[in-house]
Enzyme design. Structure first.
Site, short mmCIF file in Angstrom:
data_model
loop_
_atom_site.label_atom_id
_atom_site.label_comp_id
_atom_site.label_asym_id
_atom_site.label_seq_id
_atom_site.Cartn_x
_atom_site.Cartn_y
_atom_site.Cartn_z
N ARG A 55 0.84 -1.22 0.00
CA ARG A 55 0.00 0.00 0.00
C ARG A 55 0.87 1.26 0.00
NH1 ARG A 55 -2.11 2.34 4.34
NH2 ARG A 55 -2.42 0.44 5.56
N TYR A 108 -13.99 17.19 -17.02
CA TYR A 108 -14.41 15.78 -16.97
C TYR A 108 -15.49 15.64 -15.89
CZ TYR A 108 -13.85 10.75 -16.09
OH TYR A 108 -14.05 9.42 -15.92
N ASP A 180 -5.31 18.00 -15.48
CA ASP A 180 -5.59 16.67 -16.00
C ASP A 180 -5.02 16.63 -17.43
OD1 ASP A 180 -6.79 14.44 -17.22
OD2 ASP A 180 -8.57 14.59 -15.96
N LYS A 205 -6.48 5.26 -20.06
CA LYS A 205 -6.69 5.70 -21.44
C LYS A 205 -5.44 5.43 -22.27
CE LYS A 205 -10.55 7.01 -19.60
NZ LYS A 205 -10.86 8.29 -19.02
#
Ligand SMILES: *Cc1c(COP(=O)(O)O)cnc(C)c1O
Length: 387
Positions: A55, A108, A180, A205
């Site tokens: 983690r 977005y 972004d 993406k």
């Protein structure tokens, strides 16, 4: 080692650390054993740096992080379980109750939702500005403004923001800028070069490119990454080692894929512009785009996602989509395959009042197929829709 294709192939990798394995192994383990009590003690006294728990850090994930930091000209990077986790962690790291955020309007949708309808429960308010407001962004800044959230080009409308201008204004007031950069990828745009503080990506993406994983990335200065990393650690936003490995694998061909996406997309966009049933094409690569010159001044090229409006409304959109064979009706984008998605379903209703997402708007992601086949598919769908 400075050039982008060489960085992608080799940077951050040392086969001798992994028994000579050419491709880095997947360290699919949650924890790491200490050799002795003394080693554990040294670790907690911060005298040695080593792995303890996935983690927090993991060798496979770290290769991806080192490579993407280098590709974005940043000091450091962290990989996340999803693009939205990368974005929300980057925002949460720098705000507290009572703060104010500025964000570009045509963001977005999930980022918009987080800012407009989630953060308000902690008394954090966001003002959304239009692309044309960049000229007088100073007027939107308040005493408690802490962050400016950007996206360029923006989702669905593909509006372009002047990165240098915005970062200059933000620096004047000591405000942190977050962008972004999913659409352009580090292959076509490096916002840090224009003074932007934090770059985030959905690696679901183009960066992975095969529509087979969900992931996110954040790149910034070391001092900012230290804070964002804490968000990831405390809320479990880390990516799994196998997903990180798949992203590394996809990333290997990023330049080859982006060149083909760009070439195919420009040709499809020109074809669409020449169609009399197409009202408008929103694609910064085209000279008809109002910010084409600005886009060219800050990007080295254009990815293969854009939108267009067809003649008519919902009835024509329905017919057009049902008549396509190669283009799949699906969300997301940036994979090898061509996709199409109607604007109508991409945004929460509440947004429609303050920004124009017309019913005849379609987002298209141009894949790596043969151009002739893509044009044939669109041509056939136009003929069957308007016969
Ligand atoms: C998909 C997407 C995201 C969110 O990424 P996930 O990996 O789906 O969480 C963020 N920004 C943009 C521009 C996207 O297209």
């Amino acid at each position: 080692m400075e050039k982008i294709r060489t960085i992608i192939s080799h940077y951050g990798e040392n086969p001798q650390n992994y028994l000579g394995a050419i491709t880095p192994p997947i360290f699919e383990n949650s924890n790491f054993a200490f050799n002795s009590y003394e080693e554990l003690e040294e670790f907690y006294l911060k005298k040695i740096n080593r792995y303890i728990y996935t983690r927090e850090s993991n060798p496979t994930i770290e290769i991806l992080e080192e490579k993407i930091a280098k590709l974005e000209n940043g000091e450091s990077a962290k990989a996340f379980a999803a693009g939205v986790n990368a974005i929300t962690s980057s925002i949460l790291a720098f705000i507290k109750s009572g703060d104010h955020i500025l964000a570009v309007k045509s963001l977005y949708n999930p980022t918009y939702e987080f800012l407009a309808n989630w953060l308000n429960k902690f008394n954090i308010e966001t003002t959304f500005f239009d692309v044309k407001d960049v000229e007088n962004l100073d007027n939107f800044i308040k005493d408690n403004t802490k962050i400016i959230v950007l996206e360029s080009p923006t989702s669905f409308l593909f509006e372009v923001l002047d990165l240098q201008k915005i970062s200059n204004i933000a620096k004047k007031y000591g405000i942190i800028t977050i962008i972004d950069n999913t659409w352009a990828t580090p292959y076509f745009q490096n916002p840090i070069d224009f003074g932007i503080d934090i770059v985030v990506h959905s690696s679901s993406k183009y960066i992975s490119g095969h529509s087979d994983i969900i992931g996110g990335l954040v790149i910034s200065k070391e001092k900012f990454i230290r804070k964002i990393e804490k968000e990831r650690e405390l809320r479990g936003g880390n990516i799994g080692p196998f997903e990180a490995w798949l992203i590394l694998r996809g990333l290997r061909t990023l330049p080859l894929r982006m060149e083909t996406h760009q070439k195919n997309a420009i040709d499809v966009a020109k074809y669409l512009e020449s169609q009399n049933k197409v009202v408008k094409v929103h694609y910064p690569a085209l000279p008809s785009h109002p910010q084409h010159n600005l886009a060219k001044s800050q990007m080295r090229g254009f990815s293969g996602v854009f939108s267009f409006e067809i003649e008519g409304g919902e009835k024509e959109v329905r017919k057009f989509l049902n008549n396509l064979r190669l283009f799949k009706i699906a969300v997301s984008w940036g994979g090898y395959e061509s996709l199409i998605f109607p604007g109508k379903f991409a945004f929460s209703k509440e947004r429609k009042d303050n920004i124009r997402f017309p019913d005849n708007l379609l987002r298209i992601s141009i894949g790596l197929e043969d151009l002739e086949d893509l044009i044939w598919d669109l041509e056939t769908a136009f003929r069957n829709t308007y016969k």
